[in-house]
Motif scaffolding. Sequence first.
Motif, short mmCIF file in Angstrom:
data_model
loop_
_atom_site.label_atom_id
_atom_site.label_comp_id
_atom_site.label_asym_id
_atom_site.label_seq_id
_atom_site.Cartn_x
_atom_site.Cartn_y
_atom_site.Cartn_z
N GLU A 142 3.56 -11.68 -5.38
CA GLU A 142 2.35 -12.23 -4.75
C GLU A 142 1.38 -11.10 -4.49
O GLU A 142 1.71 -9.94 -4.64
CB GLU A 142 2.72 -12.96 -3.45
N LYS A 143 0.19 -11.47 -4.09
CA LYS A 143 -0.86 -10.48 -3.88
C LYS A 143 -1.20 -10.33 -2.40
O LYS A 143 -1.10 -11.27 -1.62
CB LYS A 143 -2.12 -10.88 -4.65
N LEU A 144 -1.62 -9.12 -2.07
CA LEU A 144 -2.23 -8.81 -0.79
C LEU A 144 -3.63 -8.33 -1.10
O LEU A 144 -3.90 -7.83 -2.19
CB LEU A 144 -1.45 -7.70 -0.07
N THR A 145 -4.53 -8.44 -0.15
CA THR A 145 -5.89 -7.95 -0.33
C THR A 145 -6.16 -6.88 0.72
O THR A 145 -5.93 -7.09 1.91
CB THR A 145 -6.92 -9.10 -0.17
N ALA A 146 -6.63 -5.73 0.25
CA ALA A 146 -6.96 -4.61 1.15
C ALA A 146 -8.47 -4.48 1.25
O ALA A 146 -9.19 -4.63 0.27
CB ALA A 146 -6.35 -3.32 0.61
N ARG A 147 -8.94 -4.19 2.45
CA ARG A 147 -10.35 -3.92 2.69
C ARG A 147 -10.44 -2.95 3.86
O ARG A 147 -9.45 -2.67 4.53
CB ARG A 147 -11.14 -5.20 2.96
N LEU A 148 -11.63 -2.45 4.09
CA LEU A 148 -11.86 -1.55 5.22
C LEU A 148 -12.61 -2.28 6.31
O LEU A 148 -13.53 -3.04 6.05
CB LEU A 148 -12.66 -0.32 4.79
N ALA A 149 -12.20 -2.03 7.55
CA ALA A 149 -12.93 -2.49 8.73
C ALA A 149 -13.20 -1.21 9.51
O ALA A 149 -12.35 -0.72 10.25
CB ALA A 149 -12.10 -3.47 9.54
N GLY A 150 -14.37 -0.63 9.26
CA GLY A 150 -14.64 0.69 9.82
C GLY A 150 -13.78 1.69 9.09
O GLY A 150 -13.77 1.75 7.86
N ASP A 151 -12.98 2.43 9.83
CA ASP A 151 -12.04 3.40 9.24
C ASP A 151 -10.63 2.84 9.09
O ASP A 151 -9.72 3.57 8.70
CB ASP A 151 -11.99 4.67 10.10
N THR A 152 -10.44 1.58 9.42
CA THR A 152 -9.11 0.97 9.40
C THR A 152 -8.91 0.18 8.12
O THR A 152 -9.77 -0.61 7.73
CB THR A 152 -8.93 0.04 10.62
N ILE A 153 -7.75 0.38 7.49
CA ILE A 153 -7.38 -0.44 6.34
C ILE A 153 -6.79 -1.74 6.89
O ILE A 153 -5.88 -1.73 7.72
CB ILE A 153 -6.35 0.28 5.45
N VAL A 154 -7.34 -2.84 6.42
CA VAL A 154 -6.88 -4.17 6.83
C VAL A 154 -6.30 -4.85 5.59
O VAL A 154 -6.94 -4.89 4.54
CB VAL A 154 -8.02 -5.00 7.44
N ILE A 155 -5.11 -5.38 5.74
CA ILE A 155 -4.43 -6.07 4.65
C ILE A 155 -4.39 -7.56 5.00
O ILE A 155 -3.99 -7.93 6.09
CB ILE A 155 -2.99 -5.55 4.46
N THR A 156 -4.81 -8.39 4.05
CA THR A 156 -4.80 -9.83 4.26
C THR A 156 -3.78 -10.45 3.32
O THR A 156 -3.76 -10.15 2.12
CB THR A 156 -6.20 -10.42 4.00
N ASP A 157 -2.92 -11.32 3.87
CA ASP A 157 -1.89 -11.96 3.05
C ASP A 157 -2.47 -13.21 2.38
O ASP A 157 -3.63 -13.54 2.55
CB ASP A 157 -0.62 -12.24 3.86
N ALA A 158 -1.64 -13.88 1.60
CA ALA A 158 -2.08 -15.03 0.81
C ALA A 158 -2.60 -16.19 1.66
O ALA A 158 -3.39 -17.00 1.20
CB ALA A 158 -0.95 -15.51 -0.08
N ALA A 159 -2.16 -16.27 2.91
CA ALA A 159 -2.61 -17.34 3.80
C ALA A 159 -3.83 -16.95 4.62
O ALA A 159 -4.28 -17.70 5.47
CB ALA A 159 -1.47 -17.76 4.72
N GLY A 160 -4.37 -15.76 4.36
CA GLY A 160 -5.58 -15.34 5.05
C GLY A 160 -5.35 -14.63 6.38
O GLY A 160 -6.29 -14.36 7.12
N ARG A 161 -4.10 -14.29 6.71
CA ARG A 161 -3.81 -13.58 7.95
C ARG A 161 -4.09 -12.09 7.74
O ARG A 161 -3.57 -11.48 6.80
CB ARG A 161 -2.34 -13.79 8.35
N ALA A 162 -4.89 -11.50 8.62
CA ALA A 162 -5.27 -10.09 8.52
C ALA A 162 -4.39 -9.22 9.40
O ALA A 162 -4.09 -9.57 10.54
CB ALA A 162 -6.73 -9.91 8.91
N THR A 163 -3.97 -8.09 8.85
CA THR A 163 -3.09 -7.15 9.53
C THR A 163 -3.65 -5.75 9.34
O THR A 163 -4.00 -5.36 8.23
CB THR A 163 -1.67 -7.23 8.91
N ALA A 164 -3.71 -4.97 10.41
CA ALA A 164 -4.24 -3.60 10.33
C ALA A 164 -3.13 -2.60 10.08
O ALA A 164 -2.01 -2.74 10.59
CB ALA A 164 -4.96 -3.24 11.64
N VAL A 165 -3.46 -1.58 9.29
CA VAL A 165 -2.57 -0.44 9.14
C VAL A 165 -2.86 0.46 10.34
O VAL A 165 -3.97 0.97 10.50
CB VAL A 165 -2.82 0.31 7.81
N THR A 166 -1.86 0.62 11.19
CA THR A 166 -2.05 1.40 12.42
C THR A 166 -1.63 2.85 12.28
O THR A 166 -2.02 3.69 13.08
CB THR A 166 -1.28 0.76 13.60
N GLN A 167 -0.79 3.12 11.29
CA GLN A 167 -0.42 4.50 10.96
C GLN A 167 -0.14 4.54 9.47
O GLN A 167 0.71 3.80 8.97
CB GLN A 167 0.81 4.95 11.75
#
Length: 187
Positions: A142-167
């Motif tokens: 399956e696919k994940l989608t990565a984007r930037l929110a400021g300096d934070t990488i945010v990963i969105t799953d197939a259902a549209g839930r967004a998760t931040a990379v904290t480290q």
Amino acid sequence: MPVTPKTLKSAAFAALAATTGFAAISAAPIAAHDHSKKSAPNIVETAQSTGVHTTLVAAVTAADLGGTLQNPGPFTVFAPTDTAFAKLPDGTVSTLLRPENKGQLTSVLVYHAVSGSVTSSDLVKLIEKHGGEASIDTLAGEKLTARLAGDTIVITDAAGRATAVTQADVQTSNGVIHVTDGVFLPA
């Protein structure tokens, strides 16, 4: 025998339907490992040593994926913290950890893994190259989608839930770990 996305996909995968939202939180930093030793820790050993990935390690053990994640790889793992797992609806984790739900649990876990060593710098370059969003193929197929929110990488799953990379960029002997504040759930 090397583990490939194809061999992992041959496992029984089932979709898990759950709804949850994620907010940016700070994760406890993972201590730097002494790589001067003969053998640097692998992904599993690193997760075991953090103190914030107890649920993830228990899930990897229940799904019998420990051996896979100790293989040479390389792998990139988006590693949810215990706090991230605690944000799932009540009973989700205990249900997934039951032996009869091993297929669902495996599906969730391999949805957090990518073949190859993908650093945060690699992710940012992909995001910029593709106009602000980059698609990532997981070992779950399956696919994940990565984007930037400021300096934070945010990963969105197939259902549209967004998760931040904290480290980001926790280097291991067989890949890289990016700590996340949420759990990806397949569609």
